[in-house]
Design a protein around this motif. Structure first.
Motif, mmCIF file in Angstrom:
data_model
loop_
_atom_site.group_PDB
_atom_site.id
_atom_site.type_symbol
_atom_site.label_atom_id
_atom_site.label_comp_id
_atom_site.label_asym_id
_atom_site.label_seq_id
_atom_site.Cartn_x
_atom_site.Cartn_y
_atom_site.Cartn_z
ATOM 1 N N THR A 24 -5.339 -62.813 61.740
ATOM 2 C CA THR A 24 -5.029 -62.181 60.407
ATOM 3 C C THR A 24 -3.924 -62.933 60.205
ATOM 4 O O THR A 24 -3.518 -62.941 58.656
ATOM 5 N N LYS A 25 -3.541 -64.448 61.290
ATOM 6 C CA LYS A 25 -2.809 -65.019 60.487
ATOM 7 C C LYS A 25 -3.287 -66.607 60.761
ATOM 8 O O LYS A 25 -3.959 -66.740 61.957
ATOM 9 N N ILE A 26 -2.811 -67.457 60.482
ATOM 10 C CA ILE A 26 -3.130 -68.998 60.819
ATOM 11 C C ILE A 26 -1.615 -69.624 60.724
ATOM 12 O O ILE A 26 -1.210 -69.551 59.425
ATOM 13 N N SER A 27 -1.265 -70.499 61.548
ATOM 14 C CA SER A 27 -0.164 -71.239 61.724
ATOM 15 C C SER A 27 -0.499 -72.343 61.485
ATOM 16 O O SER A 27 0.900 -73.248 61.293
ATOM 17 N N GLU A 28 -1.141 -73.270 62.490
ATOM 18 C CA GLU A 28 -1.625 -74.511 62.412
ATOM 19 C C GLU A 28 -2.813 -75.013 62.123
ATOM 20 O O GLU A 28 -3.423 -74.489 62.626
ATOM 21 N N ILE A 29 -3.000 -76.250 61.203
ATOM 22 C CA ILE A 29 -3.972 -76.833 61.109
ATOM 23 C C ILE A 29 -3.585 -77.873 61.746
ATOM 24 O O ILE A 29 -3.331 -78.598 61.099
ATOM 25 N N ASN A 30 -4.392 -78.292 62.893
ATOM 26 C CA ASN A 30 -4.526 -80.463 63.041
ATOM 27 C C ASN A 30 -5.893 -80.898 63.167
ATOM 28 O O ASN A 30 -7.247 -80.360 63.237
ATOM 29 N N LEU A 31 -5.439 -81.482 61.861
ATOM 30 C CA LEU A 31 -6.800 -82.514 61.531
ATOM 31 C C LEU A 31 -6.817 -83.950 62.465
ATOM 32 O O LEU A 31 -5.767 -84.221 62.070
ATOM 33 N N GLU A 32 -8.042 -84.681 62.557
ATOM 34 C CA GLU A 32 -7.804 -85.377 63.248
ATOM 35 C C GLU A 32 -8.891 -86.451 61.775
ATOM 36 O O GLU A 32 -9.921 -86.020 60.999
ATOM 37 N N VAL A 33 -8.218 -87.600 60.815
ATOM 38 C CA VAL A 33 -8.372 -88.185 59.772
ATOM 39 C C VAL A 33 -8.783 -89.679 60.151
ATOM 40 O O VAL A 33 -7.970 -90.704 60.052
ATOM 41 N N GLY A 34 -10.015 -89.940 59.875
ATOM 42 C CA GLY A 34 -10.337 -91.779 59.862
ATOM 43 C C GLY A 34 -9.589 -92.760 58.809
ATOM 44 O O GLY A 34 -9.391 -91.874 57.997
ATOM 45 N N ASP A 35 -8.514 -93.347 59.163
ATOM 46 C CA ASP A 35 -8.329 -93.911 59.036
ATOM 47 C C ASP A 35 -8.989 -94.896 57.015
ATOM 48 O O ASP A 35 -8.662 -95.078 55.568
ATOM 49 N N PHE A 36 -10.010 -95.312 57.416
ATOM 50 C CA PHE A 36 -11.021 -95.853 55.941
ATOM 51 C C PHE A 36 -11.578 -94.658 55.292
ATOM 52 O O PHE A 36 -12.520 -94.644 54.059
ATOM 53 N N ALA A 37 -10.830 -93.012 55.732
ATOM 54 C CA ALA A 37 -11.453 -92.303 54.509
ATOM 55 C C ALA A 37 -9.956 -92.281 53.077
ATOM 56 O O ALA A 37 -10.685 -91.135 52.938
ATOM 57 N N LEU A 38 -9.015 -92.806 54.030
ATOM 58 C CA LEU A 38 -8.330 -93.118 52.420
ATOM 59 C C LEU A 38 -7.786 -91.579 52.174
ATOM 60 O O LEU A 38 -7.639 -91.992 50.914
ATOM 61 N N ILE A 39 -7.197 -91.150 52.986
ATOM 62 C CA ILE A 39 -7.169 -89.841 52.829
ATOM 63 C C ILE A 39 -5.305 -90.392 52.597
ATOM 64 O O ILE A 39 -4.206 -90.969 53.403
ATOM 65 N N VAL A 40 -4.404 -89.427 51.635
ATOM 66 C CA VAL A 40 -3.035 -90.101 51.208
ATOM 67 C C VAL A 40 -2.512 -88.530 51.602
ATOM 68 O O VAL A 40 -2.749 -87.929 51.067
ATOM 69 N N GLU A 41 -1.567 -89.350 52.781
ATOM 70 C CA GLU A 41 -1.130 -87.846 53.521
ATOM 71 C C GLU A 41 -0.693 -86.687 52.913
ATOM 72 O O GLU A 41 -0.179 -85.523 51.967
#
Ligand SMILES: [Zn+2]
Length: 149
Positions: A24-41
């Motif tokens: 019924t709810k989500i409290s946290e989402i943990n992601l692993e992001v490869g550095d070469f995907a160039l995601i700006v946090e």
């Protein structure tokens, strides 16, 4: 801004998983992001804050863990752990900065969820022998590590 489409896809997936598990709810989402995907946090966080409003993840936190790239050299078989910004600095010194700017542009135009191995031209040189005959075997992917309800 490719962060928005990335976070949107991840978020849809999370809602789906939560629904399948009758959460019924989500409290946290943990992601692993490869550095070469160039995601700006900071952009990813902004996108997340917009998307979560009025959903079961209204109060959820998005936690992003950045993981390094792993470069395999096809000439000397060396495997090295690399980070985009460090490679870029090195390339600037060597006068190859343009290739890096092109990579950033290419990546920004693509969707990243499937860790597309064709994401951006491979421009990375071996840390040991400086060969350009290399393959980035890790570092472009985005993985949902876990979902806390
Ligand atoms: Zn090498």
């Amino acid at each position: 801004m490719h962060e928005f489409s990335m976070v949107n896809q991840i978020f849809r997936k999370c809602l789906e998983v939560a629904k399948q598990n009758n959460a019924t709810k989500i409290s946290e989402i943990n992601l692993e992001v490869g550095d070469f995907a160039l995601i700006v946090e900071i952009y990813a966080q902004q996108a997340f804050d917009t998307l979560k409003k009025g959903t079961i993840a209204d109060k959820a936190k998005l936690i992003i863990k950045r993981t390094p790239g792993v470069l395999h050299c096809n000439s000397c078989q060396q495997k090295s752990e690399i980070w985009f910004s460090k490679e870029k600095e090195k390339a600037a010194v060597e006068g190859r900065l343009e290739e890096y700017e092109k990579y950033e542009k290419e990546v920004a135009e693509k969707t990243l969820l499937k860790a597309d191995p064709n994401l951006g031209t491979n421009i990375f040189h071996c840390r040991k022998c400086d060969s350009s005959n290399t393959t980035l075997i890790e570092g472009k992917g985005i993985t949902i590590r876990n979902l806390r309800t």
